[in-house]
Design an enzyme around this catalytic site. Sequence first.
Site, PDB file in Angstrom:
ATOM      1  N   GLY A  12       0.681  -1.221  -0.022  1.00 39.29           N
ATOM      2  CA  GLY A  12       0.027  -0.087   0.049  1.00 39.29           C
ATOM      3  C   GLY A  12       0.712   1.333  -0.075  1.00 39.29           C
ATOM      4  N   SER A  13       2.137   1.192  -0.632  1.00 38.49           N
ATOM      5  CA  SER A  13       2.779   2.513  -0.351  1.00 38.49           C
ATOM      6  C   SER A  13       2.197   3.521  -1.420  1.00 38.49           C
ATOM      7  CB  SER A  13       4.217   2.244  -0.700  1.00 38.49           C
ATOM      8  OG  SER A  13       4.423   1.750  -1.752  1.00 38.49           O
ATOM      9  N   ASN A  14       1.650   2.849  -2.636  1.00 37.17           N
ATOM     10  CA  ASN A  14       0.912   3.773  -3.502  1.00 37.17           C
ATOM     11  C   ASN A  14      -0.190   4.531  -2.966  1.00 37.17           C
ATOM     12  OD1 ASN A  14       2.242   4.054  -6.467  1.00 37.17           O
ATOM     13  ND2 ASN A  14       2.665   2.002  -6.046  1.00 37.17           N
ATOM     14  N   ILE A  89     -11.031  -7.260 -12.021  1.00 39.03           N
ATOM     15  CA  ILE A  89     -12.270  -6.292 -11.887  1.00 39.03           C
ATOM     16  C   ILE A  89     -13.246  -7.003 -12.779  1.00 39.03           C
ATOM     17  CG2 ILE A  89     -13.065  -4.107 -12.281  1.00 39.03           C
ATOM     18  CD1 ILE A  89     -10.904  -4.261 -10.068  1.00 39.03           C
ATOM     19  N   ASN A 103      -5.392   2.252 -13.807  1.00 43.02           N
ATOM     20  CA  ASN A 103      -4.452   1.262 -12.756  1.00 43.02           C
ATOM     21  C   ASN A 103      -3.074   1.616 -13.138  1.00 43.02           C
ATOM     22  OD1 ASN A 103      -3.464  -1.176 -11.825  1.00 43.02           O
ATOM     23  ND2 ASN A 103      -2.964  -2.006 -13.984  1.00 43.02           N
ATOM     24  N   HIS A 105       0.808   0.289 -13.847  1.00 44.42           N
ATOM     25  CA  HIS A 105       1.370  -1.004 -13.876  1.00 44.42           C
ATOM     26  C   HIS A 105       2.945  -0.828 -13.809  1.00 44.42           C
ATOM     27  CE1 HIS A 105       1.870  -5.178 -15.434  1.00 44.42           C
ATOM     28  NE2 HIS A 105       3.032  -4.697 -16.150  1.00 44.42           N
TER      29      HIS A 105
HETATM   30  C1  GRF Z   1       3.254  -1.280  -7.483  1.00 44.83           C
HETATM   31  O1  GRF Z   1       4.371  -1.269  -7.915  1.00 44.83           O
HETATM   32  C2  GRF Z   1       2.345  -1.030  -8.883  1.00 44.83           C
HETATM   33  O2  GRF Z   1       2.784  -0.533  -9.790  1.00 44.83           O
HETATM   34  C3  GRF Z   1       1.742  -2.658  -8.828  1.00 44.83           C
HETATM   35  O3  GRF Z   1       1.886  -3.053  -7.509  1.00 44.83           O
HETATM   36  C4  GRF Z   1       2.713  -2.235  -6.718  1.00 44.83           C
HETATM   37  C5  GRF Z   1       2.114  -2.067  -5.483  1.00 44.83           C
HETATM   38  O4  GRF Z   1       2.927  -1.481  -4.583  1.00 44.83           O
HETATM   39  N1  GRF Z   1       0.476  -2.546  -9.521  1.00 44.83           N
HETATM   40  P1  GRF Z   1       2.408  -0.945  -3.148  1.00 44.83           P
HETATM   41  O5  GRF Z   1       1.536  -2.072  -2.453  1.00 44.83           O
HETATM   42  O6  GRF Z   1       1.721   0.416  -3.643  1.00 44.83           O
HETATM   43  O7  GRF Z   1       3.622  -0.689  -2.230  1.00 44.83           O
END
Ligand code: GRF
Length: 189
Positions: A12-14, A89, A103, A105
């Site tokens: 979940g860092s994003n 999805i 999304n 990627h």
């Molecule tokens: C990210 O690298 C994103 O591109 C991919 O999954 C990863 C998720 O990382 N789809 P995080 O859970 O957000 O740390």
Amino acid sequence: MKKIAIFASGNGSNAENIIRYFKENPQSAEVALVICNKPQAGVLYRAEKLGVPTAVITKSELNDSVFMLELLQQHSVDLIVLAGFLQMIPAFLINSYRDKIVNIHPSLLPAFGGKGMFGRNVHEAVVAAGVQETGITIHLVTEKYDDGAILFQAKTDVTHQDTPDSVETKIHSLEKEYFPQIIEKFFCK
Ligand code: GRF
């Protein structure tokens, strides 16, 4: 002001980065809900710490149109962001949120996309292939995997010294820099 639901399965860092970004830019959007299919996923702790409601859903709930559409409506969600969500999805969601599901990627699609190409597998394949650059792709989600319109790509070099770990670090920093801003630019203006 848009209401965002982030779907995530892992660390979940994003998700955290997007939540923080829109807390600082509340005129554009708010992350109203984090949906996760893994009860122990780090994303749940990150969201709770930041005061964002979370929902843990099973695979059958994800595929139940009444359940999902009600959940999203309860939180007035108008945009869905997939940030490391590892389940398909369902078509009813793609139809209900047409052009409103985005999304990220971790490669330069169409390279290193498709079946099995997620998370670390992507970075391992990139290093094994000996390519000189990789990057991120932010794209709309359609019925076909990794195939929706590309909104944005950013590149980074891959050198002989790179390992899957170091590629992952480079990719995360691109994701951190660009993902919230691209969401804002395409969906919140
Ligand atoms: C990210 O690298 C994103 O591109 C991919 O999954 C990863 C998720 O990382 N789809 P995080 O859970 O957000 O740390």
